[in-house]
Design an enzyme around this catalytic site. Structure first.
Site, mmCIF file in Angstrom:
data_model
loop_
_atom_site.group_PDB
_atom_site.id
_atom_site.type_symbol
_atom_site.label_atom_id
_atom_site.label_comp_id
_atom_site.label_asym_id
_atom_site.label_seq_id
_atom_site.Cartn_x
_atom_site.Cartn_y
_atom_site.Cartn_z
ATOM 1 N N LYS A 153 -10.178 6.300 4.243
ATOM 2 C CA LYS A 153 -11.460 5.868 4.756
ATOM 3 C C LYS A 153 -12.634 6.337 3.885
ATOM 4 C CE LYS A 153 -14.502 4.261 7.427
ATOM 5 N NZ LYS A 153 -15.247 4.053 6.188
ATOM 6 N N CYS A 183 -13.008 0.441 8.317
ATOM 7 C CA CYS A 183 -12.132 0.015 7.223
ATOM 8 C C CYS A 183 -12.199 0.961 6.034
ATOM 9 C CB CYS A 183 -12.538 -1.365 6.706
ATOM 10 S SG CYS A 183 -12.662 -2.621 7.960
ATOM 11 N N SER A 184 -11.055 1.142 5.380
ATOM 12 C CA SER A 184 -11.066 1.836 4.100
ATOM 13 C C SER A 184 -11.662 0.870 3.076
ATOM 14 C CB SER A 184 -9.648 2.243 3.704
ATOM 15 O OG SER A 184 -8.801 1.118 3.688
ATOM 16 N N CYS A 196 0.819 -1.222 0.000
ATOM 17 C CA CYS A 196 0.000 0.000 0.000
ATOM 18 C C CYS A 196 0.842 1.256 0.000
ATOM 19 C CB CYS A 196 -0.955 -0.004 1.191
ATOM 20 S SG CYS A 196 -1.908 -1.520 1.283
ATOM 21 N N HIS A 208 -9.278 3.838 -1.205
ATOM 22 C CA HIS A 208 -7.903 3.349 -1.070
ATOM 23 C C HIS A 208 -7.550 2.387 -2.200
ATOM 24 C CE1 HIS A 208 -4.178 2.070 0.555
ATOM 25 N NE2 HIS A 208 -4.596 1.111 1.364
#
Lengths: 350, 129, 387
Positions: C332, C210-211, C87, C336
């Site tokens: 978020k 969670c994103s 990421c 992402h």
């Protein structure tokens, strides 16, 4: 003398009640449970199978007595639910107890008596001094087709015996077998569930072979039922084992410690010898034990066993692994849906 | 997971065989063949761990990849072995039993399989001690 | 080493972009950046592209060449390099572009990031992302990414008494920001109660912690600061670009809820720029999960360990707080797309510094980015300021 050096058992913690299975299939639960003398049966966790059960049983055996796993020269795993059709369970067990690579190994199948066949094989190998110790295991995650009578009893569990000549905790005085081609129960290659001959499994199968084998042993040993402190018979259900014991002249007290089936179910290859393990859990030096297994197809193996002083010696620690009674007491009851998931009876297409 | 990738580390997974740097007396599981503290001065030997430890932190997985979907909800935890090294493993127990500091011991379980016709992978998980 | 400036930026809409392919996304972001800088393609010397897993998501490796080709730059035979750090791939691409320009190897360099995640199903995505952790020793146990951050959250809650409400406040604040970001995937208002009643993904992490899974791409153009005014009136200088590594597996960290690589990359960024924490006007941090934002704020040194929850709850990380965090909406709310995120963070900082952030505009001269790979095995930090 050749005998049992150490032993260990393993039973997964999940149970389903006979009445719960009957509820799903529309049976009379209490009547079925009474008729079979089976009230609960064990089932494996999602990540348990015959190999994991065999390993846990073998490790329990090794926990009770300090022997060098490298001295185990043979491993035989008896089961009718080996995870692989081709690729031995026995070598995974060997690897998991660090007994590999200088050893021989194979998987056995003889319906519910593959475990006692494994004991006999290791007796021969150790008695002839081909190997120092042999590891004989009977373990199953027994299959029973949903809705079939077998489903009420087919259970999961296993037991491991280390066999050798070097100060056993129990001498195996004699063994006797009786075999014939009797198609009372079978599972064809590639099929998930066994089939059986219904009531044909009783008289011509179970009773004929167990009685003949047991009488053979009485003759060989020059004994009768009252010469033994305990007796264990293959227990597809409680009624069969109780009937055969009575016919042979054993009392309910003699078979009580080894009659595990009411709250365990039939662990197939493990069934009679989990009873033996449960009896060894409480046995004292000098106790004489009579065992007859039965495997459909069909055959029986009888054993005449005398417990030695070693069982109470410092070299052997019964408390180092759980007793069968303790394993049976550690349980979680599940419903049929969870049972079906654990047994892979819910088919998910991916 | 491919057969050779798993087979190579089978003994490590079955019997908790890790390593021990005898130079700085540090234990490693998962095994390291190079001690990060001593690097080339480190003497790293195989070591079998006893298989007992304590839960450092944990989570209960509700949403998993395909391979683990059937197991949900299941517990994963970071476990500190008594010898002092840490690993990640499933803990087989009732999910409401879990707590930080829970003592655990090893068990032999299926870790996964490569589909219904592929190889089955076995190894170590933990249960409450 | 030469001073470096950002002279052009571009970013696609983030979301489930069913009608756009991996290469289309990249081209869209690249064209926006190039036209923002008023460049012709022929002026570009080199491309770095951050991408985590085109191989698994769209079955495509050799992404550098593909991008050069479809950008029409293969005819110029310029170098095009794909960089990967899970990421943090985008942040890494930016840092590679920075070093290329700073060293004098190249003048006009594109740093881009792209990820096309929705072409595979959720279970497959979960598995691909799990490859950012230690596949052999974490993945095999059945850990998922939310599971790893959940273990961080559990450890953090146990040590510092963080409340579930404080954790939820991170998500609520980021959605408040994302509401004003036209590229955001989820420009929706959420509530503390909504977060706390969303479904459990990996206890204690819930769905709204969670994103999301996102398709998107971002690109920025860098050049030597001395040439920046040839292309733009508002060049943004790169004051620091740093990177750090830590153990790949979470279980090997000294402290489960401290990201050592964040501490190291952050400290290096402040040293490189000669700035103090108090000089930073706002920061875009890697909030892949709500707990990650709290750890980032602390590990970058904006408050003491254990205090970020309270800081967030008190509104100090909101747009008009003491240290605004994730004005873009963060991972978020904005989304992402893993390989693009690090570059999108630069995009947001540049927009804010140029005064082009619209309704979410804050008063700022210096901004910082923080991009994490895995559970903190790679961290990239950048500090940017008006030139």
């Amino acid at each position: 003398m050749v005998g049992i050096i150490t032993y260990g058992a393993y039973i997964p913690k999940y149970r389903i009640k006979t009445e719960e299975i009957a509820r799903v299939w529309g049976g009379d639960g209490p009547a079925i449970a009474r008729g079979l003398g089976v009230y609960e049966k064990s089932l494996p966790d999602m990540d348990e199978d015959t190999i994991t059960i065999a390993v846990e049983a073998a490790r329990a055996a090794l926990a009770r007595r300090s022997i060098d796993p490298q001295d185990i020269g043979a491993i035989y795993v008896g089961s009718e639910s080996h995870p692989y059709a081709v690729k031995p369970s026995a070598v995974t067990v060997g690897e998991a107890i660090m007994a590999t690579p200088i050893m021989t190994a194979a998987d056995y199948e003889f319906a519910c008596k593959a475990g006692t066949a494994a004991i006999q094989t290791t007796m021969g190998l150790t008695k002839s001094n081909m190997i120092k110790y042999g590891l004989a295991i009977g373990a199953d995650i027994a299959q029973g087709e949903p809705g079939d009578a077998l489903e009420y009893t087919a259970a999961a569990g296993g037991v491991a015996f280390v066999i050798g000549n070097d100060s056993p905790i129990a001498d195996i005085n004699l063994t006797a077998s009786y075999s014939s081609d009797t198609p009372d129960f079978w599972r064809r290659e590639g099929l998930p569930f066994p089939r059986h001959g219904g009531r044909f499994t009783g008289e011509p199968g179970y009773f004929k072979h167990i009685l003949a084998g047991s009488h053979l042993m009485f003759e060989k040993a020059g004994t009768k039922a009252s010469d033994y402190d305990y007796a264990i018979f293959h227990q597809p259900n409680a009624k069969f084992a109780q009937n055969v014991a009575k016919t042979l002249g054993f009392t309910p007290e003699q078979i009580k410690p080894g009659l595990c089936v009411p709250y365990l179910g039939n662990t197939y290859s493990g069934a009679s010898i989990i009873g033996l393990a449960a009896t060894l859990d409480i046995a004292k030096p000098g106790d004489r034990i009579f065992v007859t297994s039965y495997g459909s197809g069909a055959g029986s193996d009888s054993f005449d066993i005398t417990v030695t002083d070693m069982i109470e010696s410092e070299e052997f620690c019964r408390d180092a692994a759980p007793t069968v009674e303790q394993l049976l007491a550690t349980k979680k009851i599940v419903d049929y849906a969870v049972y079906a998931k654990h047994k892979g009876k819910i088919v998910v297409m991916r | 997971m491919s057969v050779p990738r798993f087979w190579r580390e089978q003994q490590n997974r079955y019997n908790l065989i890790g390593t021990h740097c005898t130079t700085c007396n540090t234990y490693y599981y998962p095994p390291r063949i190079l001690c990060p503290k001593c690097r080339r001065e480190g003497k790293v030997v195989e070591h079998q761990f006893k298989g007992t430890g304590t839960v450092v932190t944990y989570s209960i997985i509700r949403s998993a990849s395909d391979q683990f979907n059937d197991l949900t909800p299941y517990v994963i935890a970071i476990i500190e072995l008594d010898e002092g090294t840490r690993l990640t493993s499933q803990v087989i127990c009732e999910i409401d039993e879990m707590y930080i500091g829970m003592p655990v011991k090893r068990v032999f379980r299926r870790l996964g399989e490569d589909g219904e016709s592929g190889p089955i992978f076995y190894g170590t998980k933990f249960v409450p001690a | 080493m030469r001073d470096v400036a950002v002279i052009g930026i571009g970013c696609t809409k983030f979301g489930e972009l069913w009608d756009k392919s991996f290469r289309t996304l990249f081209i869209e972001a690249g064209e926006m950046a190039i036209s923002d800088a008023g460049l012709s393609g022929d002026q570009i010397d080199e491309i770095f592209i951050g991408n985590m897993s085109a191989g698994r998501f769209v079955g495509q490796e050799h992404v550098g060449a593909l991008i050069a080709d479809y950008s029409g730059l293969a005819t110029n035979n310029i170098p095009a390099t794909r960089v990967e750090a899970a990421c943090a791939s985008g942040g890494l691409a930016f840092r590679q572009a920075f070093t290329s320009v700073a060293s004098g190897m190249a003048d006009i360099v594109v740093a881009a990031g792209a990820e096309k995640m929705n072409d595979v199903g959720t279970e497959e995505t979960t598995d691909v992302l799990a490859a950012a952790a230690d596949r052999e020793w974490e993945g095999i146990a059945g850990v998922t990414f939310p599971g790893l951050y959940a273990m961080i959250a559990r450890d953090y809650m146990n040590k510092y008494g963080l409340t579930r409400e404080q954790l939820a406040a991170v998500a609520v604040k980021n959605h408040d920001n994302g509401l004003h970001n036209p590229i955001a995937q989820f420009p929706t208002k959420i509530t503390i109660e909504g977060v706390m009643s969303s479904s459990l993904v990996a206890d204690p992490i819930r769905l709204l912690d969670c994103s999301p899974v996102t398709d998107g791409a971002a690109a920025v153009i860098l050049c030597p600061l001395e040439r920046a005014h040839e292309f733009t009136d508002t060049p943004i200088q790169v004051l620091a670009s740093t990177q750090a590594s830590a153990t790949i597996a979470l279980h090997d960290r000294q402290d489960i809820s401290t990201l050592d690589a964040t501490v190291a990359a952050g400290n290096r960024a402040f040293k490189m720029s000669g700035l103090e924490r108090s000089d930073i006007d706002f920061v875009e941090v890697h909030d892949c999960f709500t707990i990650a934002e709290l750890c980032a704020i602390e590990d970058l040194g904006f408050c003491k360990k254990g205090e970020a929850g309270k800081l967030t709850e008190e509104g100090e990380t909101a747009r008009h707080g003491k240290i605004p965090v994730n004005t873009s909406g963060g991972l978020k709310s904005c989304g992402h797309p893993v390989g693009a995120t690090g570059v999108k963070q630069i995009y947001e900082v540049v927009l804010q510094l140029r005064g082009e952030a619209g309704k979410r505009q804050i008063d700022a001269e210096i901004g910082m980015t923080h991009n994490v790979g895995g559970t903190g095995a790679t961290v990239v930090c950048n500090i940017l300021g008006r030139a």
